[in-house]
Scaffold this active site. Structure first.
Site, PDB file in Angstrom:
ATOM      1  N   ASN A 160       4.910  16.266  38.451  1.00 14.23           N
ATOM      2  CA  ASN A 160       5.383  17.511  39.038  1.00 14.23           C
ATOM      3  C   ASN A 160       5.320  17.390  40.556  1.00 14.23           C
ATOM      4  O   ASN A 160       4.478  16.663  41.085  1.00 14.23           O
ATOM      5  CB  ASN A 160       4.500  18.682  38.612  1.00 14.23           C
ATOM      6  CG  ASN A 160       4.760  19.134  37.198  1.00 14.23           C
ATOM      7  OD1 ASN A 160       5.806  18.876  36.629  1.00 14.23           O
ATOM      8  ND2 ASN A 160       3.792  19.814  36.619  1.00 14.23           N
ATOM      9  N   ARG A 167       7.214  16.962  31.374  1.00 13.07           N
ATOM     10  CA  ARG A 167       6.580  15.652  31.593  1.00 13.07           C
ATOM     11  C   ARG A 167       6.127  15.036  30.277  1.00 13.07           C
ATOM     12  O   ARG A 167       6.293  13.842  30.057  1.00 13.07           O
ATOM     13  CB  ARG A 167       5.397  15.765  32.557  1.00 13.07           C
ATOM     14  CG  ARG A 167       5.796  16.099  33.984  1.00 13.07           C
ATOM     15  CD  ARG A 167       4.584  16.289  34.870  1.00 13.07           C
ATOM     16  NE  ARG A 167       3.721  17.318  34.292  1.00 13.07           N
ATOM     17  CZ  ARG A 167       2.423  17.446  34.551  1.00 13.07           C
ATOM     18  NH1 ARG A 167       1.817  16.614  35.368  1.00 13.07           N
ATOM     19  NH2 ARG A 167       1.723  18.396  34.005  1.00 13.07           N
TER      20      ARG A 167
END
Length: 103
Positions: free
Chosen positions: A43, A25
């Site tokens: 996520n 990320r």
């Protein structure tokens, strides 16, 4: 796409493999900010990373290549899905962000 110079594109994505706990990320966020793309990344409870990216066709294609084939240095991408490709007149976001997961 005629007149596409003044248009933006949007795509949703989900990335599968070893993509959590490996700064996926953060690397996605860093690249999006570097090239000026907007949207989000998060996520999921099933161990994937998903999100949406918007920008010029060039920005979004750059992000798609990163998401599908590069990722973060420690990630291992086994599958990727891009959905909801569409052209936009205006962007839905003004920045790229890392959001809380869908736990």
């Amino acid at each position: 796409m005629a007149g596409s110079a003044n248009r933006f594109v949007s795509v949703d994505y989900e990335i599968f493999g070893d993509v959590q706990g490996v700064f996926f990320r953060q690397h996605t966020y860093d690249l999006a900010c570097q090239i000026g793309a907007v949207g989000w990344v998060m996520n999921t409870a099933k161990g994937t990373v998903k999100g949406r990216v918007q920008g010029t066709l060039r920005q979004v294609e750059h992000m798609k290549q990163f998401l599908a084939h590069r990722g973060s240095p420690m990630s291992k991408i086994t599958k990727y899905e891009f959905t909801n490709d569409k052209e936009l007149v205006n962007l839905d976001y003004n920045k790229f962000s890392i959001t809380a997961g869908d736990w």
